[in-house]
Write a protein that holds these residues in place. Structure first.
Motif, PDB file in Angstrom:
ATOM      1  N   ASN A 164       2.529  13.710  -4.111  1.00  0.00           N
ATOM      2  CA  ASN A 164       1.421  13.256  -5.008  1.00  0.00           C
ATOM      3  C   ASN A 164       1.923  13.024  -6.554  1.00  0.00           C
ATOM      4  N   GLN A 165       3.298  12.516  -6.655  1.00  0.00           N
ATOM      5  CA  GLN A 165       3.873  11.868  -7.768  1.00  0.00           C
ATOM      6  C   GLN A 165       4.637  10.602  -7.448  1.00  0.00           C
ATOM      7  N   ASP A 166       4.264   9.887  -8.577  1.00  0.00           N
ATOM      8  CA  ASP A 166       5.058   8.531  -8.619  1.00  0.00           C
ATOM      9  C   ASP A 166       6.492   8.769  -9.080  1.00  0.00           C
ATOM     10  N   VAL A 167       7.365   8.139  -8.165  1.00  0.00           N
ATOM     11  CA  VAL A 167       8.757   8.456  -8.088  1.00  0.00           C
ATOM     12  C   VAL A 167       9.482   6.950  -8.228  1.00  0.00           C
ATOM     13  N   THR A 168      10.123   6.782  -9.218  1.00  0.00           N
ATOM     14  CA  THR A 168      10.703   5.368  -9.013  1.00  0.00           C
ATOM     15  C   THR A 168      12.542   5.341  -8.728  1.00  0.00           C
ATOM     16  N   HIS A 169      12.691   4.579  -7.891  1.00  0.00           N
ATOM     17  CA  HIS A 169      14.326   4.554  -7.431  1.00  0.00           C
ATOM     18  C   HIS A 169      14.610   3.191  -7.828  1.00  0.00           C
ATOM     19  N   ILE A 170      16.075   3.327  -8.103  1.00  0.00           N
ATOM     20  CA  ILE A 170      16.857   2.333  -8.407  1.00  0.00           C
ATOM     21  C   ILE A 170      17.468   1.980  -7.101  1.00  0.00           C
ATOM     22  N   ILE A 171      17.267   0.760  -6.623  1.00  0.00           N
ATOM     23  CA  ILE A 171      17.474  -0.082  -5.611  1.00  0.00           C
ATOM     24  C   ILE A 171      18.917  -0.822  -5.786  1.00  0.00           C
ATOM     25  N   LEU A 177       7.257   4.647  -5.560  1.00  0.00           N
ATOM     26  CA  LEU A 177       6.529   5.479  -4.369  1.00  0.00           C
ATOM     27  C   LEU A 177       5.984   6.173  -4.794  1.00  0.00           C
ATOM     28  N   THR A 178       4.742   6.714  -4.039  1.00  0.00           N
ATOM     29  CA  THR A 178       4.334   8.230  -4.241  1.00  0.00           C
ATOM     30  C   THR A 178       4.964   9.120  -3.339  1.00  0.00           C
ATOM     31  N   ASP A 192       0.854  -1.166   0.093  1.00  0.00           N
ATOM     32  CA  ASP A 192       0.074   0.038  -0.069  1.00  0.00           C
ATOM     33  C   ASP A 192       0.629   1.204  -0.013  1.00  0.00           C
ATOM     34  N   LYS A 193       2.191   1.021   0.066  1.00  0.00           N
ATOM     35  CA  LYS A 193       3.186   2.235  -0.113  1.00  0.00           C
ATOM     36  C   LYS A 193       3.714   2.368  -1.557  1.00  0.00           C
ATOM     37  N   GLY A 194       3.669   1.227  -2.424  1.00  0.00           N
ATOM     38  CA  GLY A 194       4.518   1.302  -3.531  1.00  0.00           C
ATOM     39  C   GLY A 194       4.829  -0.235  -3.943  1.00  0.00           C
ATOM     40  N   SER A 195       5.524  -0.228  -5.140  1.00  0.00           N
ATOM     41  CA  SER A 195       5.873  -1.651  -5.846  1.00  0.00           C
ATOM     42  C   SER A 195       7.434  -1.597  -5.984  1.00  0.00           C
ATOM     43  N   PHE A 196       7.668  -2.865  -6.210  1.00  0.00           N
ATOM     44  CA  PHE A 196       9.167  -3.221  -6.308  1.00  0.00           C
ATOM     45  C   PHE A 196       9.228  -4.558  -7.396  1.00  0.00           C
ATOM     46  N   THR A 197      10.011  -4.220  -8.488  1.00  0.00           N
ATOM     47  CA  THR A 197      10.223  -5.191  -9.416  1.00  0.00           C
ATOM     48  C   THR A 197      11.857  -5.391  -9.625  1.00  0.00           C
TER      49      THR A 197
END
Length: 349
Positions: free
Chosen positions: A289-296, A285-286, A245-250
């Protein structure tokens, strides 16, 4: 911790598993000394251990008073009887995954190990895969919030059935016991035992004698865990896909420690366990109010950690890594998945 003494090892089997996942680690870890190897291929053994004694009978290992631990890497259907012999010889015992081929065998070995007061552990080495360690860290840190969907896959492209024991009809063959034991073990570490198991287990390839495809659903309250492996997959999708409910990981790509070990490169090489930058996972993650993608960045994998923990368990009486009681749970899930596939219904545990 201080190295008080070396632990003497009797290695049983020197096929792909013994030669790839165990021997190279023992070769470079100062904590262990491989004293004897049971194998029908002495020349292959001596390429790694020039001075080791190669034997043909298990008794030569289990009756040797200098050997502390027996490591069983033989075909799956031999695990049980060999583990019984090792335990009754009062040896600490490590069994390659899958532990055994039935819950009854697993429970008996656990009882025996307690009776003879020896350590009993299962080599679920993929707990120390770099990708899984990364996923485990993200979930422990609650980066995704409450998780509602988790999918892990181990696909491969092997459309033709090769002549080896894993592909014949002997009990314990097939991809569910093989790759499934890894995926199930990882899921149970993260989420515990499910409420139900639904399994789709198939023979897809021509001339296949054992399962080469599975799709499992592990049901929790609102969480669904999908575990999947196929043998006819030329280009696979994500190896991990997780939604909370906070975000997604692939995450794409698989840990390649086995290739490193197979090359017999020293495990102290700084590149051991590292992931390719191109395979780093993505966390979305949001934020404001924006979707931000982080490289892990992927954490460093380390199958060596398993054996360091084994050493500490034997010499320093520390906690046993992958105790047999945990491996029993994996066998219970495999049997539930097989029953589900036969009866075409979910099996409640």
């Amino acid at each position: 911790m201080v190295l008080l003494r070396k632990v003497n090892v009797g290695l049983v089997g020197f096929g792909f598993s013994g030669a790839t996942f165990h021997a190279p680690i023992f070769k470079d870890l100062e904590e262990f000394n491989v004293k004897k190897v049971m194998s029908t291929k002495p020349d292959k053994v001596r390429e790694v251990f020039p001075e080791v004694e190669v034997v043909k009978e298990l008794e030569n290992i289990t009756e040797d008073p200098e050997i502390d631990v027996v490591v069983i890497t033989t075909p799956n259907d031999l695990h049980y009887e060999m583990a019984v012999q090792a335990i009754q010889g009062r040896k600490h015992t490590i069994v390659e995954k899958p532990f055994v081929v039935s819950r009854e065998q697993a429970r008996h070995l656990i009882e025996l190990s307690e009776e003879y007061s020896v350590l009993l552990s299962v080599y679920q080495n993929r707990r120390w895969d770099n990708d899984f360690l990364t996923v485990q860290s993200l979930l422990n840190e609650y980066k995704l919030g409450e998780v509602y969907f988790y999918e892990a896959t181990m696909n491969r492209f092997s459309p033709y059935v090769e002549q080896e024991w894993r592909n014949n009809s002997r009990h314990g063959g097939g991809v569910l016991y093989d790759l499934g034991s890894h995926l199930i073990d990882q899921a149970l570490i993260l989420f515990g035992m499910p409420k139900f198991v639904y399994g789709d287990v198939l023979h897809q390839r021509k001339k296949a004698q054992v399962d080469d495809y599975f799709h499992l659903i592990l049901g929790y309250k609102k969480l669904r865990v999908i575990l999947h492996a196929g043998s006819i997959v030329k280009k696979s999708g994500p190896t991990f896909e997780i939604h909370g409910d906070k975000g997604s990981f692939t995450k794409y790509g698989r840990d390649n420690q086995w290739e490193f070990l197979q090359s017999l490169t020293n495990i102290n090489d700084p590149s051991y366990g590292e992931d390719d930058i191109e395979q780093y996972g993505k966390l979305t993650l949001t934020e404001e109010n924006q979707d931000v993608t982080h490289i892990i960045p992927t954490k460093k994998g380390s199958y060596v950690s398993y054996y360091k923990k084994i050493y500490d368990a034997i010499v320093h009486n520390e906690e046993v890594p992958v105790p047999a009681s945990e491996a029993l749970r994996t066998i219970e899930i495999i049997e539930a998945a097989q029953r589900s596939a036969r009866e075409k219904k979910a099996i409640y545990l």
